[in-house]
Design a protein around this motif. Structure first.
Motif, PDB file in Angstrom:
ATOM      1  N   ARG A  97       0.830  -1.216   0.000  1.00 30.43           N
ATOM      2  CA  ARG A  97       0.000   0.000   0.000  1.00 30.43           C
ATOM      3  C   ARG A  97       0.857   1.256   0.000  1.00 30.43           C
ATOM      4  NH1 ARG A  97      -0.949   4.885   2.433  1.00 30.43           N
ATOM      5  NH2 ARG A  97      -0.502   3.955   4.481  1.00 30.43           N
ATOM      6  N   ASP A  98       1.465   1.584   1.117  1.00 28.86           N
ATOM      7  CA  ASP A  98       2.228   2.830   1.201  1.00 28.86           C
ATOM      8  C   ASP A  98       3.473   2.772   0.332  1.00 28.86           C
ATOM      9  OD1 ASP A  98       2.387   5.431   2.212  1.00 28.86           O
ATOM     10  OD2 ASP A  98       3.816   4.849   3.749  1.00 28.86           O
ATOM     11  N   GLY A  99       3.962   1.569   0.094  1.00 28.89           N
ATOM     12  CA  GLY A  99       5.112   1.439  -0.779  1.00 28.89           C
ATOM     13  C   GLY A  99       4.782   1.759  -2.222  1.00 28.89           C
ATOM     14  N   LEU A 100       3.715   1.183  -2.745  1.00 28.29           N
ATOM     15  CA  LEU A 100       3.395   1.326  -4.162  1.00 28.29           C
ATOM     16  C   LEU A 100       2.658   2.609  -4.501  1.00 28.29           C
ATOM     17  CD1 LEU A 100       2.317  -2.318  -5.103  1.00 28.29           C
ATOM     18  CD2 LEU A 100       4.558  -1.229  -5.382  1.00 28.29           C
ATOM     19  N   GLN A 101       2.016   3.239  -3.523  1.00 28.35           N
ATOM     20  CA  GLN A 101       1.126   4.357  -3.850  1.00 28.35           C
ATOM     21  C   GLN A 101       1.849   5.584  -4.394  1.00 28.35           C
ATOM     22  OE1 GLN A 101      -1.013   5.871  -0.463  1.00 28.35           O
ATOM     23  NE2 GLN A 101       0.767   6.892   0.389  1.00 28.35           N
ATOM     24  N   ASN A 102       3.137   5.704  -4.139  1.00 24.95           N
ATOM     25  CA  ASN A 102       3.874   6.877  -4.592  1.00 24.95           C
ATOM     26  C   ASN A 102       4.805   6.566  -5.757  1.00 24.95           C
ATOM     27  OD1 ASN A 102       4.213   9.714  -4.114  1.00 24.95           O
ATOM     28  ND2 ASN A 102       6.267   9.308  -3.331  1.00 24.95           N
ATOM     29  N   GLU A 103       4.734   5.343  -6.266  1.00 26.39           N
ATOM     30  CA  GLU A 103       5.610   4.950  -7.368  1.00 26.39           C
ATOM     31  C   GLU A 103       4.970   5.316  -8.704  1.00 26.39           C
ATOM     32  OE1 GLU A 103       8.612   3.914  -7.003  1.00 26.39           O
ATOM     33  OE2 GLU A 103       8.546   3.686  -4.821  1.00 26.39           O
ATOM     34  N   SER A 104       5.779   5.801  -9.633  1.00 22.64           N
ATOM     35  CA  SER A 104       5.246   6.227 -10.928  1.00 22.64           C
ATOM     36  C   SER A 104       4.836   5.050 -11.802  1.00 22.64           C
ATOM     37  CB  SER A 104       6.282   7.084 -11.665  1.00 22.64           C
ATOM     38  OG  SER A 104       7.499   6.371 -11.836  1.00 22.64           O
ATOM     39  N   THR A 105       5.440   3.895 -11.587  1.00 24.68           N
ATOM     40  CA  THR A 105       5.098   2.708 -12.366  1.00 24.68           C
ATOM     41  C   THR A 105       3.829   2.079 -11.814  1.00 24.68           C
ATOM     42  OG1 THR A 105       7.424   2.285 -12.853  1.00 24.68           O
ATOM     43  CG2 THR A 105       5.901   0.441 -13.124  1.00 24.68           C
ATOM     44  N   LEU A 106       2.856   1.875 -12.686  1.00 24.57           N
ATOM     45  CA  LEU A 106       1.610   1.209 -12.286  1.00 24.57           C
ATOM     46  C   LEU A 106       1.758  -0.283 -12.531  1.00 24.57           C
ATOM     47  CD1 LEU A 106      -1.098   3.653 -13.747  1.00 24.57           C
ATOM     48  CD2 LEU A 106      -0.045   3.631 -11.480  1.00 24.57           C
ATOM     49  N   LEU A 107       1.764  -1.046 -11.465  1.00 24.34           N
ATOM     50  CA  LEU A 107       1.960  -2.488 -11.572  1.00 24.34           C
ATOM     51  C   LEU A 107       0.630  -3.203 -11.800  1.00 24.34           C
ATOM     52  CD1 LEU A 107       4.501  -3.128  -8.666  1.00 24.34           C
ATOM     53  CD2 LEU A 107       4.973  -2.754 -11.097  1.00 24.34           C
ATOM     54  N   PRO A 108       0.661  -4.310 -12.531  1.00 24.57           N
ATOM     55  CA  PRO A 108      -0.566  -5.097 -12.692  1.00 24.57           C
ATOM     56  C   PRO A 108      -0.982  -5.752 -11.382  1.00 24.57           C
ATOM     57  CG  PRO A 108       1.308  -6.229 -13.689  1.00 24.57           C
ATOM     58  CD  PRO A 108       1.796  -4.868 -13.289  1.00 24.57           C
ATOM     59  N   THR A 109      -2.252  -6.099 -11.310  1.00 20.55           N
ATOM     60  CA  THR A 109      -2.792  -6.712 -10.093  1.00 20.55           C
ATOM     61  C   THR A 109      -2.009  -7.956  -9.700  1.00 20.55           C
ATOM     62  OG1 THR A 109      -5.004  -5.860 -10.598  1.00 20.55           O
ATOM     63  CG2 THR A 109      -4.861  -7.726  -9.069  1.00 20.55           C
ATOM     64  N   ALA A 110      -1.674  -8.781 -10.668  1.00 16.44           N
ATOM     65  CA  ALA A 110      -0.975 -10.029 -10.364  1.00 16.44           C
ATOM     66  C   ALA A 110       0.367  -9.778  -9.684  1.00 16.44           C
ATOM     67  CB  ALA A 110      -0.770 -10.841 -11.646  1.00 16.44           C
ATOM     68  N   THR A 111       1.068  -8.710 -10.079  1.00 17.34           N
ATOM     69  CA  THR A 111       2.346  -8.393  -9.458  1.00 17.34           C
ATOM     70  C   THR A 111       2.147  -7.935  -8.018  1.00 17.34           C
ATOM     71  OG1 THR A 111       3.258  -7.774 -11.600  1.00 17.34           O
ATOM     72  CG2 THR A 111       4.435  -6.999  -9.648  1.00 17.34           C
ATOM     73  N   LYS A 112       1.106  -7.156  -7.770  1.00 16.09           N
ATOM     74  CA  LYS A 112       0.797  -6.723  -6.407  1.00 16.09           C
ATOM     75  C   LYS A 112       0.482  -7.917  -5.509  1.00 16.09           C
ATOM     76  CE  LYS A 112      -1.112  -2.334  -8.026  1.00 16.09           C
ATOM     77  NZ  LYS A 112      -2.321  -1.491  -8.127  1.00 16.09           N
ATOM     78  N   VAL A 113      -0.275  -8.847  -6.056  1.00 17.16           N
ATOM     79  CA  VAL A 113      -0.604 -10.047  -5.283  1.00 17.16           C
ATOM     80  C   VAL A 113       0.660 -10.860  -5.014  1.00 17.16           C
ATOM     81  CG1 VAL A 113      -1.886 -12.230  -5.306  1.00 17.16           C
ATOM     82  CG2 VAL A 113      -2.983 -10.127  -6.130  1.00 17.16           C
ATOM     83  N   GLU A 114       1.550 -10.953  -6.007  1.00 15.67           N
ATOM     84  CA  GLU A 114       2.802 -11.673  -5.781  1.00 15.67           C
ATOM     85  C   GLU A 114       3.646 -11.002  -4.713  1.00 15.67           C
ATOM     86  OE1 GLU A 114       6.740 -13.459  -8.097  1.00 15.67           O
ATOM     87  OE2 GLU A 114       5.095 -12.584  -9.269  1.00 15.67           O
ATOM     88  N   LEU A 115       3.626  -9.668  -4.662  1.00 14.12           N
ATOM     89  CA  LEU A 115       4.348  -8.960  -3.604  1.00 14.12           C
ATOM     90  C   LEU A 115       3.801  -9.361  -2.237  1.00 14.12           C
ATOM     91  CD1 LEU A 115       6.347  -6.852  -2.561  1.00 14.12           C
ATOM     92  CD2 LEU A 115       4.617  -5.091  -3.030  1.00 14.12           C
ATOM     93  N   ILE A 116       2.497  -9.454  -2.119  1.00 15.59           N
ATOM     94  CA  ILE A 116       1.879  -9.890  -0.867  1.00 15.59           C
ATOM     95  C   ILE A 116       2.298 -11.324  -0.542  1.00 15.59           C
ATOM     96  CG2 ILE A 116      -0.330 -10.478   0.217  1.00 15.59           C
ATOM     97  CD1 ILE A 116      -1.518  -8.063  -1.344  1.00 15.59           C
TER      98      ILE A 116
END
Length: 311
Positions: free
Chosen positions: A26-45
């Motif tokens: 959440r706080d990590g990705l919200q300020n990044e300019s690159t928009l990651l796909p849902t699958a990548t976010k789930v893999e991060l989790i």
């Protein structure tokens, strides 16, 4: 704070263990300019869980126009693995966000109350007083729904628009927030302005005033984040936030930089004999991995230097 109080911060015994909430998704990705796909976010989790994370702030329920990185919050939560030993949190700013969060089966919601009016109006479109009323409303609804309600005081150590924030003001905010019965009360150094003596003093005063379970959220904007984390642990805080890779920041704070990195914080805590339940090498690999997905070198240093001593 007098010299004896400052010395107490340095010499206070550390806890045998401390809980780290992984906020990278959440706080990590919200300020990044690159928009990651849902699958990548789930893999991060999934990678965070594999590294031992058991509390994860996974998403925020905000308007996608304002924070497009979080536009797929429902999809992320639908795909995230559900385990009895893992709890998920979502950031909510208003009743609509809470209703969205409730529909995803989250364990807890994190409601932000900003300590200064100007930052609050830029970040959430409300004054601090209106933010307090929103917190009280959502806390009541969360209690009724059986969801844990966490309150975070943002810019508790300094505001990019109004400058230094009075500790008296933050303590009074904490007192009023505590009246609504938060599961946890978090102090956020949103722009990385605080120093260890300030951290220790504020924690002591709020604990005395409220008796609430306290948590701290530090950014490393001015390279004081890890020292502040040490001070918080020495002051008896049971929970710290961190972001794998040290990614992130606040999109509404000028020149905001990342959170303290989970792997670097784990190295610090483990070296002092404080258990977190996290796997340093797995965290380090994940920090490097997310940096590759974002197309950047992450701020965390463990991925470059490696753990010490090496196995």
């Amino acid at each position: 704070m007098n010299c004896a109080q400052k010395e107490a911060i340095v010499t206070a015994p550390l806890p045998s263990s401390i809980e780290i909430v992984e906020v990278g998704p959440r706080d990590g990705l919200q300020n990044e300019s690159t928009l990651l796909p849902t699958a990548t976010k789930v893999e991060l989790i999934e990678r965070a869980i594999a590294a031992g994370a058991r509390r994860i702030e996974a998403v925020s329920f905000v308007h996608p126009r304002l924070v497009p990185q979080m536009a797929d919050a429902e999809a992320v939560m639908a795909a995230a693995p559900r385990r009895d030993d893992v709890s998920y949190s979502g950031l909510v700013l208003n009743r609509r966000g809470f209703d969205r969060a409730l529909g995803t089966g989250l364990t807890e919601v994190n409601v932000v109350v900003v300590a200064t009016d100007e930052f609050s109006e830029r970040n959430q479109g409300v004054t601090t007083e209106e933010g307090l009323r929103t917190w009280e409303d959502i806390a009541t609804r969360a209690h009724a729904a059986g969801v844990r309600a966490v309150a975070t005081i943002a810019v508790a150590f300094g505001c990019p628009f109004e400058g230094p924030v009075s500790s008296d003001h933050v303590v009074e905010l904490a007192r009023r927030i505590a009246e609504a019965g938060p599961f946890e009360l978090a102090l956020a150094d949103t722009i990385g302005a605080g120093v260890p003596t300030q951290v220790g003093e504020l924690i002591g005063r709020i604990r005395e005033k409220t008796g609430a379970r306290l948590r701290c959220h530090f950014h490393n904007t001015r390279n004081t984040g890890y020292a502040n984390a040490f001070a918080a642990a020495a002051a008896g805080v049971s929970t710290l936030d961190a972001s794998v890779g040290g990614i992130g920041g606040c999109p509404f704070a000028p020149d905001a930089t990342g959170n303290i990195a989970t792997e670097d914080l784990e190295h610090l805590m483990a070296g002092m004999g404080v258990r977190t339940g996290l796997d340093l090498e797995e965290l380090s690999r994940t920090g490097t991995w997310i940096g590759e997905r974002l197309g950047k070198e992450v701020p965390a240093l463990l991925g470059r230097a490696g753990p010490f001593p090496r196995q």
